[in-house]
Design an enzyme around this catalytic site. Structure first.
Site, PDB file in Angstrom:
ATOM      1  N   ASP A  53       0.847  -1.179   0.000  1.00  0.00           N
ATOM      2  CA  ASP A  53       0.000   0.000   0.000  1.00  0.00           C
ATOM      3  C   ASP A  53       0.890   1.240   0.000  1.00  0.00           C
ATOM      4  OD1 ASP A  53      -1.996  -1.838   0.314  1.00  0.00           O
ATOM      5  OD2 ASP A  53      -2.935  -0.866   2.043  1.00  0.00           O
ATOM      6  N   HIS A  96       4.248  -7.589  -0.067  1.00  0.00           N
ATOM      7  CA  HIS A  96       3.876  -8.862  -0.677  1.00  0.00           C
ATOM      8  C   HIS A  96       4.628  -9.071  -1.977  1.00  0.00           C
ATOM      9  CE1 HIS A  96       0.078  -9.536   1.831  1.00  0.00           C
ATOM     10  NE2 HIS A  96       0.526  -8.345   2.220  1.00  0.00           N
ATOM     11  N   SER A 156       7.913   3.039   4.725  1.00  0.00           N
ATOM     12  CA  SER A 156       9.213   3.103   4.066  1.00  0.00           C
ATOM     13  C   SER A 156       9.014   3.040   2.558  1.00  0.00           C
ATOM     14  CB  SER A 156      10.129   1.985   4.555  1.00  0.00           C
ATOM     15  OG  SER A 156      11.465   2.273   4.226  1.00  0.00           O
TER      16      SER A 156
END
Length: 394
Positions: A169, A245, A363
């Site tokens: 995200d 992911h 990050s």
């Protein structure tokens, strides 16, 4: 009647004199001495002594702010930080502060305090707790558990039409083709591809390795001269979901850990510090997918010294013993052959959308991959994205 008016005027004059005397005493007290020609008990004068240094700071700060605002109005990009400014920034103890922040994150909060603390964070950064697998705030014992919370399985569906999906995200900072050895971290500000991934050999310092010419290093990554090298940068803000992911079906052969600085990786800083992604601590996973070379890099940042990869129990980031300028390699294929891990022979197979690891806070992730010339991105810089959304395809 005239006597009455005269008496009122006399009272008003006396009141004015008393008020004036009080004001003069106040001015004398604030200035530290009486005006010239008068005793300390009275007199008039300028209410404040001129202070050159504060005046200079105020006017100089105002001028700098005006110039900065004017540049933003004109659309001019901010100037790159000088080497001295970058060195000063890197001298700050951000690694130590990040380790301290990591310990704070592990402190268990009293049950009664959890909801107020987490609610403040949710309100500040716009966190959507309806997506969380556990919405009850009292369930999270410490800040670390809250930051790394899991989502409901239905919250991030995978795009079936794209061979490459978003790994995290956040916001797309930059994307496109890699034409030479310099890659753009934001528009107009670059970093070295070789410094970012490290030399193609194992176990040496980047400074000790023989330098390759820019075209040869990039060309050495490609399995076919008919393919191109592409990249995409995703920035995770503090309020975003902090797990990352797998963006595709691929196999990880090598993990390379680069100890380094922990400067902020926000787009504003990335637009001013050249080679920011090469200076910061990062974990680069490299391997292959159906079109050739593929790499996924998690870049650390201030208060994000902890980068965890679920299938790599040996990885430890932001350790006090680590020295900048070196890197640590682990070949999963070799580890599997020697029986040192649970990896399958030939590397670690990851599936599209599979959870790979997590940050302690927001990050950046960088995906570099080889693909046929007709690969096209379906997103654009500045776009907000979520895990599983399509990034592009053939």
């Amino acid at each position: 009647m005239a006597a009455s008016i005269q008496a009122k005027c006399s009272r008003l004059i006396c009141s004015a004199r008393r008020w004036s005397g009080g004001q003069r005493r106040l001015l004398v007290t604030s200035s530290g001495k009486a005006p010239k020609g008068e005793k300390a008990s009275g007199g008039g004068g300028f209410p404040f002594r001129p202070r050159p240094l504060p005046l200079l700071l105020v006017t100089g700060g105002g001028y700098y702010g005006y110039q900065h605002y004017k540049k933003r109005e004109d659309g001019a990009p901010p100037a790159l930080a000088t080497p001295a400014q970058v060195a000063l920034y890197r001298s700050f103890p951000t690694r130590l502060l990040s380790r301290a922040w990591g310990r704070v994150n592990q402190v268990e909060l009293p049950t009664w305090l959890r909801k107020p603390v987490y609610s403040l964070y949710i309100w500040t950064f716009g966190v959507n707790m309806q997506e969380a697998a556990v919405e009850d705030l009292s369930h999270y014992r410490n800040l670390g558990e809250f930051f790394r919370r899991r989502l409901k399985e239905s919250a991030r569906p995978l795009c079936s039409a794209s061979c490459l999906v978003c790994p995290a995200d956040g916001k797309i900072v930059h994307l496109g083709r890699v034409l030479a050895s310099e890659v753009e971290q934001v528009k107009g500000v670059t970093y070295s591809l070789e410094h970012f991934l490290g030399p193609r050999g194992e176990g040496a310092s980047p400074a000790d390795s023989p330098e390759a010419t820019p075209p040869s290093f990039r060309a050495g990554l490609l399995s076919s001269p008919d393919n191109h090298l592409f990249h995409v940068v995703v920035y995770l803000a503090p309020g975003d979901y902090h797990r990352f992911h797998s963006p595709a079906d691929w196999t990880v052969d090598l993990r390379r850990h680069f100890p380094g600085s922990l400067m902020s990786v926000s787009p504003g800083v990335a637009g001013r510090v050249k080679e920011l992604f090469c200076l910061n601590e990062r974990v680069a996973l490299s391997g292959r997918w159906r079109h050739g070379f593929f790499s996924f890099t998690a870049v650390g940042a201030t208060n994000v010294g902890s980068i965890r990869v679920y299938f790599d129990q040996e990885l430890q980031t932001n350790a006090a013993r680590d020295k900048e300028g070196k890197f640590h390699d682990l070949r999963y294929a070799a580890a599997a052959t020697a029986g040192e891990g649970g990896s399958a022979r030939g590397g670690v197979a990851l599936h599209r959308g599979e959870a790979v690891g997590e940050f302690n806070l927001g990050s950046t992730v960088v995906v570099l991959f080889e693909a046929p010339r007709d690969f096209a991105f379906s997103v654009k810089p500045g776009q907000t994205v979520k895990v599983g959304e399509g990034l592009g395809g053939l």
